[in-house]
Write a protein that holds these residues in place. Sequence first.
Motif, mmCIF file in Angstrom:
data_model
loop_
_atom_site.group_PDB
_atom_site.id
_atom_site.type_symbol
_atom_site.label_atom_id
_atom_site.label_comp_id
_atom_site.label_asym_id
_atom_site.label_seq_id
_atom_site.Cartn_x
_atom_site.Cartn_y
_atom_site.Cartn_z
ATOM 1 N N GLU A 202 33.023 45.366 49.120
ATOM 2 C CA GLU A 202 34.137 44.728 48.420
ATOM 3 C C GLU A 202 33.702 43.392 47.797
ATOM 4 O O GLU A 202 34.202 42.991 46.746
ATOM 5 C CB GLU A 202 35.309 44.502 49.367
ATOM 6 C CG GLU A 202 35.925 45.772 49.933
ATOM 7 C CD GLU A 202 36.365 46.756 48.874
ATOM 8 O OE1 GLU A 202 36.882 46.309 47.829
ATOM 9 O OE2 GLU A 202 36.193 47.972 49.081
ATOM 10 N N LYS A 203 32.766 42.698 48.434
ATOM 11 C CA LYS A 203 32.261 41.428 47.890
ATOM 12 C C LYS A 203 31.465 41.644 46.609
ATOM 13 O O LYS A 203 31.537 40.837 45.678
ATOM 14 C CB LYS A 203 31.393 40.721 48.930
ATOM 15 C CG LYS A 203 32.154 40.144 50.116
ATOM 16 C CD LYS A 203 31.198 39.485 51.096
ATOM 17 C CE LYS A 203 31.952 38.948 52.318
ATOM 18 N NZ LYS A 203 31.014 38.360 53.311
ATOM 19 N N THR A 204 30.702 42.725 46.581
ATOM 20 C CA THR A 204 29.874 43.012 45.395
ATOM 21 C C THR A 204 30.628 43.805 44.337
ATOM 22 O O THR A 204 30.170 43.915 43.205
ATOM 23 C CB THR A 204 28.606 43.778 45.804
ATOM 24 O OG1 THR A 204 28.975 44.989 46.492
ATOM 25 C CG2 THR A 204 27.735 42.927 46.733
ATOM 26 N N HIS A 205 31.787 44.367 44.711
ATOM 27 C CA HIS A 205 32.617 45.116 43.767
ATOM 28 C C HIS A 205 34.066 44.626 43.865
ATOM 29 O O HIS A 205 34.976 45.384 44.222
ATOM 30 C CB HIS A 205 32.568 46.614 44.060
ATOM 31 C CG HIS A 205 31.218 47.222 43.956
ATOM 32 N ND1 HIS A 205 30.234 47.051 44.914
ATOM 33 C CD2 HIS A 205 30.663 48.017 42.995
ATOM 34 C CE1 HIS A 205 29.158 47.713 44.556
ATOM 35 N NE2 HIS A 205 29.378 48.305 43.405
ATOM 36 N N PRO A 206 34.292 43.353 43.549
ATOM 37 C CA PRO A 206 35.641 42.794 43.728
ATOM 38 C C PRO A 206 36.650 43.377 42.740
ATOM 39 O O PRO A 206 36.313 43.722 41.607
ATOM 40 C CB PRO A 206 35.438 41.296 43.469
ATOM 41 C CG PRO A 206 34.268 41.250 42.520
ATOM 42 C CD PRO A 206 33.359 42.367 42.970
ATOM 43 N N LEU A 207 37.879 43.488 43.206
ATOM 44 C CA LEU A 207 38.961 43.908 42.325
ATOM 45 C C LEU A 207 39.195 42.822 41.279
ATOM 46 O O LEU A 207 39.206 41.636 41.601
ATOM 47 C CB LEU A 207 40.234 44.135 43.136
ATOM 48 C CG LEU A 207 41.429 44.743 42.405
ATOM 49 C CD1 LEU A 207 41.139 46.195 42.031
ATOM 50 C CD2 LEU A 207 42.669 44.686 43.289
ATOM 51 N N GLN A 208 39.333 43.212 40.024
ATOM 52 C CA GLN A 208 39.546 42.264 38.928
ATOM 53 C C GLN A 208 40.908 42.539 38.287
ATOM 54 O O GLN A 208 41.000 43.163 37.229
ATOM 55 C CB GLN A 208 38.427 42.383 37.891
ATOM 56 C CG GLN A 208 37.043 42.046 38.441
ATOM 57 C CD GLN A 208 35.956 42.262 37.420
ATOM 58 O OE1 GLN A 208 35.595 43.397 37.087
ATOM 59 N NE2 GLN A 208 35.421 41.172 36.894
ATOM 60 N N PRO A 209 41.963 42.059 38.919
ATOM 61 C CA PRO A 209 43.318 42.376 38.430
ATOM 62 C C PRO A 209 43.574 41.930 37.000
ATOM 63 O O PRO A 209 44.353 42.562 36.282
ATOM 64 C CB PRO A 209 44.230 41.641 39.415
ATOM 65 C CG PRO A 209 43.367 40.616 40.068
ATOM 66 C CD PRO A 209 42.001 41.209 40.120
ATOM 67 N N GLU A 210 42.904 40.829 36.570
ATOM 68 C CA GLU A 210 43.122 40.345 35.207
ATOM 69 C C GLU A 210 42.683 41.357 34.162
ATOM 70 O O GLU A 210 43.178 41.358 33.029
ATOM 71 C CB GLU A 210 42.395 39.013 35.000
ATOM 72 C CG GLU A 210 40.870 39.069 34.993
ATOM 73 C CD GLU A 210 40.248 39.127 36.391
ATOM 74 O OE1 GLU A 210 39.002 39.166 36.476
ATOM 75 O OE2 GLU A 210 41.005 39.119 37.384
#
Length: 249
Positions: free
Chosen positions: A157-165
Amino acid sequence: MFYETQKGKIYYEKVGTGPGVLILHGLGGSYDSMENISRILDGFTRILADIPCHGLSDNMEVSLDEISEMFVNLMSSEGLEKFNLIGISLGSLISQKIALNFPNNILKISLLSPAPFIDEEAVNIVSQWITTEDGGASTLFSKKFYEENREKIMEYEKTHPLQPERLYNLIPWIINFDVRGKAVDKKCLIIYGKEDKLFGERMVPELRKLFPKSKVVALNSGHAIHRESPEEAALIIKSFMERDDGTLK
């Protein structure tokens, strides 16, 4: 590689030879999240694509119907006028749109963790992903898998963070997705996780109506089948695509 559309570029990888397969990831994911499934599908030309507003693809103001047309055109540009579909979660929504809008281009459909509509329960779960420490990972996996692999999951999850924007342009189309009352005359494989909190078994009755020629398989998994049970799912999908009668071995 990039495919140029009128609204922006779509990034994709092409692997292997044989009948075409378009492979689509889930919300917040990218093409490489589906590689563990793709690598088992030897004997097929696999197109792993980044959905618009994800990965290396451009941010775009597009509907799911427009995205479905983009992917059909992308496959055509590779000489794959007729192809198989594999989609998980958001990728399953787009796959359903492709099957409905362009049935003559489709061979067989494999849907992982799918839903034929988005309900309040799913919206509530996804809305919590932004504020939780693990990016909502605890809702994506079976309880046992999450507990045994929490450290690896957190690192991912740290290397593939969710990018809600990046997702804002798609959210209205996702929330309002509903293809109930329609039907697709294609062979379809539906795979869901028994511990899928987001969609799961509650979506199966409507999916069967949408795909009268469907086969349903339940795995001991959560929603993120591509990360929890990729090999098991891929072998089932491969068997389904290889058999002329569309049955499972």
